[in-house]
Design an enzyme around this catalytic site. Structure first.
Site, PDB file in Angstrom:
ATOM      1  N   SER A 160       0.821  -1.202   0.000  1.00 12.73           N
ATOM      2  CA  SER A 160       0.000   0.000   0.000  1.00 12.73           C
ATOM      3  C   SER A 160       0.866   1.267   0.000  1.00 12.73           C
ATOM      4  O   SER A 160       1.784   1.397  -0.808  1.00 12.73           O
ATOM      5  CB  SER A 160      -0.948  -0.038   1.206  1.00 12.73           C
ATOM      6  OG  SER A 160      -1.962   0.923   1.094  1.00 12.73           O
ATOM      7  N   ASP A 361      -8.232  -6.288  -5.217  1.00 15.06           N
ATOM      8  CA  ASP A 361      -8.004  -5.007  -4.560  1.00 15.06           C
ATOM      9  C   ASP A 361      -8.736  -3.897  -5.307  1.00 15.06           C
ATOM     10  O   ASP A 361      -8.751  -3.872  -6.538  1.00 15.06           O
ATOM     11  CB  ASP A 361      -6.497  -4.718  -4.536  1.00 15.06           C
ATOM     12  CG  ASP A 361      -6.137  -3.509  -3.680  1.00 15.06           C
ATOM     13  OD1 ASP A 361      -7.015  -3.007  -2.942  1.00 15.06           O
ATOM     14  OD2 ASP A 361      -4.971  -3.088  -3.729  1.00 15.06           O
ATOM     15  N   HIS A 421      -6.104  -6.428  -1.188  1.00 17.35           N
ATOM     16  CA  HIS A 421      -5.037  -5.465  -0.924  1.00 17.35           C
ATOM     17  C   HIS A 421      -3.902  -6.079  -0.105  1.00 17.35           C
ATOM     18  O   HIS A 421      -2.737  -5.800  -0.336  1.00 17.35           O
ATOM     19  CB  HIS A 421      -5.641  -4.269  -0.177  1.00 17.35           C
ATOM     20  CG  HIS A 421      -4.756  -3.079  -0.089  1.00 17.35           C
ATOM     21  ND1 HIS A 421      -4.296  -2.388  -1.184  1.00 17.35           N
ATOM     22  CD2 HIS A 421      -4.248  -2.425   0.993  1.00 17.35           C
ATOM     23  CE1 HIS A 421      -3.555  -1.370  -0.799  1.00 17.35           C
ATOM     24  NE2 HIS A 421      -3.504  -1.373   0.525  1.00 17.35           N
TER      25      HIS A 421
END
Length: 442
Positions: A160, A361, A421
């Site tokens: 991320s 994601d 994610h």
């Protein structure tokens, strides 16, 4: 700061017995942890697990540094106990721990994250340049204190927003190694579901959700309209405004999809829908959306309870995760700024760069990742784009495709199927396999 493995295992053993009864004991690998004052009043915490493999010693395996997202998410907490560390949140052994294939260094970064802390407001970072310079101080300290790792291949893995920081850190580390100010064998960086080009993510949310039947025509129009406002702010380099408009766009997505989970489109938000409360700042809302999931109550209780007691060096006035919202707030003006040019510089410098992304994601959707990759100025890109990807078997389900991969020279891209994610959380065996491939163990 060295610790005795026997004492460490006993501490974890007793904590697990108290909470859950007698656990299956993990193999006893070495650990170490410490603080580094990276700037005056800015204290960064790191935690190392030596590789614990039945077939190789730690000196024969790579060293991996893991950087969490947010900014404000804790690697020593979430990355460690929820994703890749030797024990899970219940202090049970993790079968897909990365410690079986590498020594793993968790760093609570930027300063103020997790057990890292600042003495005052001046200690917080406000951009990735400061984040990178802080990390260089920590790495210089680490490799000086642990000289046995100086000749071991060193990789930076990220997730991320951690990927945005990892890119900047990797570029500065490359320069520092060349100058001799940091002694290590830097071998590459892996950008997992990374916030490299925020606008490319934002502009593809609508088409991605529409193509997966999570938006109708009206919803697509709403999301597209919100995205255009973000785009205008970014193009005008009004990055703080862009962050605020990004928060508004998330609320539009949530309303039109009836609460899709930004981290995995096959699920809804795990708790209540996160619409803004009356009088709530957009920073507070973004913190609830993107930091609180990394600090769920059970993890917080673990970190501020048994783990804090085990570490025995956490200052009395420091709470794990206590400064997370401030970390995000101070970085908000830099949040929407892209670092694609940094990736280009890494590739041109010959650094091994890997992008890996979860199929499910949303917040950093694969479509958006592919868009910025295709705009790279790296000389190898035309050949890379002509390659067909290679299917990879899922280690947990032989004969079933778990990912696709494409590699050319010093750049690689992995498309991880059935993952959101947090790839290691969703597809642990596949993530471990990718780690081994990137670090040239397979």
């Amino acid at each position: 700061m060295a610790r005795f493995p026997q004492l460490i295992c006993l501490t974890l053993f007793l904590a697990a017995v108290v909470r859950h009864g007698l656990p299956s004991a993990p193999r006893s690998g070495g650990e170490a942890w410490d603080y580094v004052e990276v700037r005056a009043g800015a204290h960064m915490f790191w935690w190392l697990y030596y590789a614990d493999s039945p077939s190789a010693g730690y000196k024969d395996l790579p060293l991996v540094m893991w950087l969490q997202g947010g900014p404000g998410g804790s690697g020593t907490g979430f990355g460690n106990f929820e994703e890749i560390g030797p024990l899970d949140r219940d202090l049970q052994p993790r079968k897909t721990s990365w410690v079986q294939a590498a020594s793993v260094l968790f760093v609570d970064n930027p300063v103020g994250t997790g057990f890292s802390y600042t003495d005052g407001p001046d200690g917080f970072a406000t951009n990735v340049s400061t984040v990178a310079s802080d990390m260089l101080v920590l790495l210089q300290h680490f490799f000086t204190e642990k000289p046995e790792f100086q000749s071991i291949p060193f990789y930076i893995f990220s997730e991320s927003y951690g990927g945005k920081m990892a890119a900047a850190i990797s570029l500065e580390l490359t320069k520092a190694v060349a100058q001799g100010s940091v002694k290590c064998s830097f071998a590459g960086v892996a950008l997992g579901d990374s916030w490299i080009s925020p606008l490319d993510s934002v502009m593809t949310w609508g088409p991605y959700l529409y193509s997966t039947s999570l938006l109708d025509d009206y919803g697509l129009s709403d999301v597209t309209s919100a995205a255009e406002k973000v785009k205008q702010a970014v193009e005008n380099e009004e990055y703080l405004k862009a962050t605020e408009l990004w928060s508004v766009m998330e609320s539009v997505v949530e309303a039109d999809t009836d609460g899709v989970n930004f981290y995995n489109i096959l699920t809804q938000q795990p708790d209540e829908k996160l619409t803004s409360a009356a009088g709530e700042s957009f920073i507070a809302l973004l913190t609830r959306r993107h930091i609180h999931p990394l600090h769920r109550q059970s993890l917080s209780e673990l970190m501020n309870g048994p783990i804090r007691k085990k570490l025995a060096i956490i200052p009395q006035n420091v709470t794990w995760g206590g400064q997370a919202e401030q970390v995000f707030s101070f970085m908000a003006g830099d949040f929407m700024r892209p670092v694609v040019d940094v990736v280009d510089q890494l590739l041109t410098a010959g650094v091994n760069v890997t992008v890996y992304n979860g199929q499910l994601d949303l917040i950093v959707d694969t479509i958006g990742q592919e868009m910025w990759v295709k705009r790279l100025k790296w000389e190898g890109l035309p050949t890379f784009n002509k390659l067909r990807w290679t299917p990879l078997d899922d280690p947990a389900s032989p004969g079933v495709t778990g990912a696709f991969a494409k590699t050319y020279k010093n750049f690689a891209f992995y498309w991880i199927l059935r993952a959101g994610h947090m790839v290691p959380s969703d597809q642990g065996p596949m993530a471990l396999q990718v780690l081994k491939m990137i670090t040239q163990q397979d």
